[in-house]
Design a protein around this motif. Structure first.
Motif, short mmCIF file in Angstrom:
data_model
loop_
_atom_site.label_atom_id
_atom_site.label_comp_id
_atom_site.label_asym_id
_atom_site.label_seq_id
_atom_site.Cartn_x
_atom_site.Cartn_y
_atom_site.Cartn_z
N THR A 85 0.84 -1.21 0.00
CA THR A 85 0.00 0.00 0.00
C THR A 85 0.87 1.25 0.00
N ALA A 86 2.09 1.12 -0.50
CA ALA A 86 3.01 2.26 -0.50
C ALA A 86 2.55 3.33 -1.48
N PRO A 87 2.65 4.59 -1.09
CA PRO A 87 2.33 5.69 -2.01
C PRO A 87 3.46 5.88 -3.00
N ALA A 88 3.25 6.77 -3.95
CA ALA A 88 4.29 7.09 -4.92
C ALA A 88 5.33 7.99 -4.25
N ILE A 89 6.52 7.45 -4.02
CA ILE A 89 7.62 8.20 -3.40
C ILE A 89 8.83 8.05 -4.31
N GLN A 90 9.41 9.16 -4.72
CA GLN A 90 10.55 9.11 -5.62
C GLN A 90 11.80 8.68 -4.86
N VAL A 91 12.44 7.61 -5.36
CA VAL A 91 13.64 7.06 -4.72
C VAL A 91 14.67 6.74 -5.81
N ASP A 92 15.92 7.03 -5.52
CA ASP A 92 17.00 6.69 -6.45
C ASP A 92 17.51 5.28 -6.23
N ILE A 93 17.80 4.95 -4.96
CA ILE A 93 18.42 3.66 -4.64
C ILE A 93 17.58 2.92 -3.59
N ASP A 94 17.23 1.69 -3.91
CA ASP A 94 16.64 0.78 -2.92
C ASP A 94 17.79 -0.02 -2.32
N TRP A 95 17.92 0.02 -0.98
CA TRP A 95 19.09 -0.54 -0.31
C TRP A 95 18.65 -1.52 0.78
N ILE A 122 17.79 7.63 -0.90
CA ILE A 122 18.03 6.21 -0.59
C ILE A 122 16.99 5.71 0.40
N PHE A 123 16.34 4.61 0.02
CA PHE A 123 15.42 3.93 0.94
C PHE A 123 16.06 2.63 1.38
N MET A 124 16.32 2.52 2.69
CA MET A 124 16.89 1.31 3.27
C MET A 124 15.82 0.55 4.03
N HIS A 125 15.92 -0.77 4.05
CA HIS A 125 14.99 -1.58 4.83
C HIS A 125 15.69 -2.84 5.31
N GLY A 126 15.24 -3.36 6.45
CA GLY A 126 15.88 -4.53 7.03
C GLY A 126 14.91 -5.34 7.86
N GLY A 127 15.39 -6.52 8.27
CA GLY A 127 14.51 -7.47 8.96
C GLY A 127 14.85 -7.75 10.39
N CYS A 149 11.95 5.06 10.31
CA CYS A 149 10.58 5.42 9.94
C CYS A 149 9.66 4.21 10.14
N ARG A 150 8.46 4.48 10.66
CA ARG A 150 7.53 3.39 10.93
C ARG A 150 6.31 3.40 10.03
N ASN A 151 6.24 4.35 9.10
CA ASN A 151 5.16 4.38 8.12
C ASN A 151 5.65 5.11 6.88
N TRP A 152 4.87 5.01 5.80
CA TRP A 152 5.30 5.58 4.53
C TRP A 152 5.35 7.10 4.56
N GLN A 153 4.48 7.72 5.35
CA GLN A 153 4.50 9.18 5.43
C GLN A 153 5.82 9.69 6.00
N SER A 154 6.30 9.01 7.06
CA SER A 154 7.57 9.44 7.65
C SER A 154 8.74 9.13 6.73
N VAL A 155 8.63 8.07 5.91
CA VAL A 155 9.66 7.79 4.91
C VAL A 155 9.74 8.94 3.92
N ASN A 156 8.59 9.36 3.44
CA ASN A 156 8.54 10.46 2.48
C ASN A 156 9.13 11.74 3.07
N GLU A 157 8.78 12.03 4.32
CA GLU A 157 9.29 13.24 4.98
C GLU A 157 10.80 13.17 5.18
N ALA A 158 11.30 11.99 5.58
CA ALA A 158 12.75 11.83 5.79
C ALA A 158 13.52 11.98 4.49
N LEU A 159 12.97 11.44 3.41
CA LEU A 159 13.63 11.56 2.11
C LEU A 159 13.63 13.01 1.63
#
Length: 333
Positions: A85-95, A122-127, A149-159
């Motif tokens: 359910t991710a919104p459209a967020i512009q990202v250069d590198i998925d890490w 850069i969007f980073m994610h881990g397990g 970040c714990r939700n997509w809105q905060s990801v967008n704001e951080a980027l």
């Protein structure tokens, strides 16, 4: 004399997920790979809680035993992406960062931070910390001022604010996190550890992937090609997206689904001695310019160059640009 009524026996109906377990587990001669569509359907059922726990464990371990195919990885990825359910967020590198480090500190975190200072989103994610004895990205985010970040809105704001964001898998694909967490129950890592690396949930311009086990790099590249993605797969240090400067690095790339290969020579004439222990404070000291250390500086510069290569910069120029970025970094945290 009364005749007893005839007994009627009805076999229980087969579970809808059972055919997928059977395809993988029907002996040496009967078993086969899932087709891309079968993999897509099977993963869809896993994500929608339409399987029993026993089926989940059997499915994951059968895949682990036979080793997943590119078609299966592509099908699994499609199933996950369809349900995001991710919104459209512009990202250069998925890490993706799922392995953890045990021989060297995670110098890739400084590489990502330096790139972000220079406008690379850069969007980073881990397990999470799923294996004892390893140092994970999540444990160092606060010290390095990398936004958790714990939700997509905060990801967008951080980027938008600093070009770098980290989001735990648990917060955008909890079913996959649950499967990863079975590692200590099943005794083995499952294919989900590999799957998480290829997902690129925000559709970044390039996805970086590190696959440690030999032979899997080409499988991941083929899966990315089937998906039409841009990606670079390497055998990174410890399984993380980090170039080991002491060895030759083979880049398995895809651009718009078309594969390419590139070899980068070792940057050091001899191997460095690995540290006796991992001291996270050394990351900050190097970032601030308080110490000079050959191995980490070569590792993070070549890892920065890798990301720039993924964005289309030729190798030589990528290294030159990475060096400029590092030399002019803001050393405050």
């Amino acid at each position: 004399m009364n005749t007893p009524a005839a007994l009627t026996l009805e076999a229980p109906a087969e579970h809808p997920f059972a055919p997928f377990v059977r395809i993988l587990g029907k002996g040496k001669r009967g078993a086969r790979n899932l087709t891309r569509e079968e993999a897509r359907e099977a993963m869809g059922m896993l994500l929608e809680d339409k399987v029993e726990d026993t089926q989940l464990g059997a499915f994951l371990m059968l895949l682990r035993h036979k080793e997943e195919s590119a078609e299966e990885m592509a099908g699994f990825t499609e199933a996950v992406r369809e349900r995001l359910t991710a919104p459209a967020i512009q990202v250069d590198i998925d890490w993706p960062t799922y392995a953890g480090k045990k021989r060297h500190l995670p110098w890739y975190l400084l590489a990502a931070k330096c790139l972000a200072q220079n406008g690379v989103r850069i969007f980073m994610h881990g397990g999470g910390a799923h294996t004892a004895g390893r140092l994970y990205s999540e444990q160092l985010l606060d010290a390095l001022a990398i936004p958790l970040c714990r939700n997509w809105q905060s990801v967008n704001e951080a980027l938008d604010t600093g070009n770098l964001a980290f989001m735990p898998l648990q917060d955008w694909a909890p079913h996959l996190q649950r499967m990863i967490d079975l590692r200590n129950t099943l005794g083995l890592r499952s294919p989900i550890h590999s799957l998480a690396r290829i997902l690129n949930p925000l559709g970044a311009r390039c996805g970086l992937q590190s696959i440690f086990h030999p032979g899997y790099q080409s499988v991941h590249r083929e899966a990315s090609s089937l998906l039409g993605d841009n990606s670079i797969v390497i055998k990174g240090d410890g399984g993380e997206v980090e170039i080991n400067p002491d060895t030759l690095s083979h880049l398995y790339g895809t651009t718009a689904g078309v594969g390419w290969d590139e070899e980068w020579p070792a940057l050091s004439a001899q191997r460095h001695v690995k540290p006796a222990s991992l001291q996270p404070g050394h990351l900050l000291a190097l970032w601030r310019g308080e110490v000079e250390d050959s191995y980490p500086q070569l590792a993070l510069l070549s890892t920065m160059a890798l990301a720039l290569r993924g964005l289309g910069t030729p190798r030589e120029q990528a290294f030159e640009q990475a060096q400029r970025f590092w030399d002019n970094r803001d050393t405050s945290i």
